[in-house]
Design an enzyme around this catalytic site. Structure first.
Site, PDB file in Angstrom:
ATOM      1  N   LYS A 146      -9.387   1.863  -2.166  1.00  9.85           N
ATOM      2  CA  LYS A 146      -9.514   1.456  -0.721  1.00  9.85           C
ATOM      3  C   LYS A 146     -10.786   1.856   0.221  1.00  9.85           C
ATOM      4  CE  LYS A 146      -7.185   1.601   3.907  1.00  9.85           C
ATOM      5  NZ  LYS A 146      -5.645   1.734   4.382  1.00  9.85           N
ATOM      6  N   GLU A 163      -6.292   8.654   7.632  1.00 12.70           N
ATOM      7  CA  GLU A 163      -6.467   7.712   6.135  1.00 12.70           C
ATOM      8  C   GLU A 163      -8.560   8.994   6.494  1.00 12.70           C
ATOM      9  OE1 GLU A 163      -6.186   4.644   4.391  1.00 12.70           O
ATOM     10  OE2 GLU A 163      -4.697   4.427   7.025  1.00 12.70           O
ATOM     11  N   ASN A 173      -6.864   6.246  -1.822  1.00 17.47           N
ATOM     12  CA  ASN A 173      -5.660   5.477  -1.396  1.00 17.47           C
ATOM     13  C   ASN A 173      -6.001   4.197  -2.330  1.00 17.47           C
ATOM     14  OD1 ASN A 173      -3.805   3.482  -0.747  1.00 17.47           O
ATOM     15  ND2 ASN A 173      -4.465   3.697   2.033  1.00 17.47           N
ATOM     16  N   ASN A 216       0.328  -0.389   5.925  1.00 10.52           N
ATOM     17  CA  ASN A 216       1.384  -0.307   6.031  1.00 10.52           C
ATOM     18  C   ASN A 216       0.868  -0.027   7.362  1.00 10.52           C
ATOM     19  OD1 ASN A 216       2.728   1.950   5.004  1.00 10.52           O
ATOM     20  ND2 ASN A 216       1.796   1.067   3.559  1.00 10.52           N
ATOM     21  N   GLU A 239       0.764  -1.001   0.159  1.00 12.16           N
ATOM     22  CA  GLU A 239       0.161  -0.326  -0.043  1.00 12.16           C
ATOM     23  C   GLU A 239       0.921   1.363  -0.070  1.00 12.16           C
ATOM     24  OE1 GLU A 239      -1.870   0.716   3.706  1.00 12.16           O
ATOM     25  OE2 GLU A 239      -3.513   2.022   3.124  1.00 12.16           O
ATOM     26  N   CYS A 255      -4.787  -3.043   2.596  1.00 12.90           N
ATOM     27  CA  CYS A 255      -4.673  -2.789   4.736  1.00 12.90           C
ATOM     28  C   CYS A 255      -6.022  -3.221   5.422  1.00 12.90           C
ATOM     29  CB  CYS A 255      -3.782  -1.335   4.522  1.00 12.90           C
ATOM     30  SG  CYS A 255      -3.265  -1.281   5.820  1.00 12.90           S
TER      31      CYS A 255
HETATM   32  N1  CDT Z   1      -3.031   1.886   6.628  1.00 14.33           N
HETATM   33  C1  CDT Z   1      -4.048   0.822   7.280  1.00 14.33           C
HETATM   34  O1  CDT Z   1      -5.754   0.496   7.445  1.00 14.33           O
HETATM   35  N2  CDT Z   1      -3.092   1.382   8.163  1.00 14.33           N
HETATM   36  C2  CDT Z   1      -4.663  -0.028   9.643  1.00 14.33           C
HETATM   37  C3  CDT Z   1      -3.993   0.277  10.691  1.00 14.33           C
HETATM   38  C4  CDT Z   1      -4.833   0.901  12.082  1.00 14.33           C
HETATM   39  S1  CDT Z   1      -5.583   1.534  12.712  1.00 14.33           S
HETATM   40  C5  CDT Z   1      -5.582   3.374  13.047  1.00 14.33           C
HETATM   41  C6  CDT Z   1      -4.306  -1.678   9.528  1.00 14.33           C
HETATM   42  O2  CDT Z   1      -6.177  -1.913   9.395  1.00 14.33           O
HETATM   43  O3  CDT Z   1      -3.661  -2.137   9.715  1.00 14.33           O
END
Ligand code: CDT
Length: 317
Positions: free
Chosen positions: A132, A151, A115, A202, A55, A177
């Site tokens: 996304k 985000e 995204n 990420n 991502e 993600c």
């Molecule tokens: N990038 C991304 O979607 N990361 C989320 C972190 C969530 S914490 C606010 C994940 O689900 O891995």
């Protein structure tokens, strides 16, 4: 003869999961693309047909930073794809005959921010795009968190649903993600016969709202949802991290390739640029899709109304 077979050739796709180590805030796209090209060369040496990158893989994970001015935000976004910085990826895809998937921040001609991930064929032509849907985090600065996850400030929720595409003689889909934590995502694609589901992530190594939820639990949950999604839809799942410490903010690694039985068949061992490879037989999806997860025979949609009509919990009291 199984309904899911496409043609009668062995449908093996050698897949490279190109985990990426950290990208610091100051690192330019051109330097990142050089790292991606090195991973593609390694993938070529391993006879890969397809390479999956994480991502938002062209820059640091910028949603951890709070920006107010739109101009400060827009520098993280790509107005065109390919563009000058990323063109070498598409050229190399064509030269090496490797299909690609990677994530980036997309700014549309209408000024909309997403995204996004794209998928190419083996000639570097974009054949699929996904935006996304499940955007985690928050939209305003949150003083109660150890670090920000903005985000919801910087992106709109995707407007394309969960399409799948026929590529390399298989049905392929993408999510991004946080999407991987939602079973509806896998099932939407499962209902279109997905055989190979690619995603990048990420994921901070620590929960910003609960400091004792650390690396071990975060890795466990990441793997849990991908292995379950693979098994319950009888599909390959490729999950690829951007990992390591970005300007002091650690991200989990744990990139995996999961077979349609839910077994992890390849796994990254570092938090750096690292290629994991597996020869994935798309016909391994057929048994599950035609037996225990033969949706046409076994699903009972008359009992699933809440899934698509209700978001939050409603208790019957
Ligand atoms: N990038 C991304 O979607 N990361 C989320 C972190 C969530 S914490 C606010 C994940 O689900 O891995």
């Amino acid at each position: 003869m199984c309904d899911f077979t496409i043609g009668d050739k062995m449908r093996e796709i050698v897949i490279g999961g190109a985990q990426m180590g950290p990208i610091q805030k100051a690192e330019p796209r051109e330097a990142v693309v050089e790292r991606m090209l090195a991973l593609m060369e390694e993938a070529h040496g391993a006879s890969c047909d397809l390479v999956v990158f994480p991502e938002l893989c062209l820059t640091t994970f910028f949603p951890r930073w709070y920006f107010e001015k739109q101009a400060e935000i827009d520098v993280w976004f790509e107005k065109n794809m390919p563009n000058d910085a990323t063109m070498p990826l598409f050229r190399t895809s064509k030269e090496l005959g490797i299909a690609l998937s990677f994530g980036y921040a997309e700014l549309t001609p209408d000024g909309l921010h997403y995204n996004t991930s794209i998928l190419t064929d083996k000639r570097g032509n974009i054949i699929g795009k996904y935006r996304k849907v499940h955007l985690p985090g928050h939209s305003e600065y949150d003083h109660d968190r150890a670090f920000q996850h903005l985000e919801k400030r910087y992106f709109l929720p995707g407007d394309m649903g969960f399409p799948v595409w026929r590529n390399l003689n298989a049905m392929m889909g993408m999510c991004i993600c946080n999407d991987r934590r939602w079973p509806e995502v896998y099932r939407e694609m499962g209902l279109q016969g997905v055989e190979l589901l690619m995603l990048g992530y990420n994921t901070p190594s620590v929960n910003s709202q609960m400091s004792d939820e650390g690396l071990e639990k975060r890795l466990y949950h990441s793997e849990l949802c991908m292995t379950a999604g693979a098994y319950q839809n009888s599909t390959w799942v490729i999950g690829v991290a951007k990992a390591g410490s970005e300007d002091g903010h650690p991200l989990i690694g744990g990139s995996i390739i999961v077979d349609p039985d839910g077994n992890v068949v390849a796994k990254a061992s570092s938090e750096d640029d690292e290629l994991i490879v597996h020869a994935c037989d798309m016909d391994a999806c057929n048994f599950g899709k035609s037996t225990i997860f033969d949706f046409a025979r076994h699903r009972r949609i008359e009992h699933y109304t809440r899934i698509s009509t209700q978001t939050g919990v409603v208790r019957p009291d």
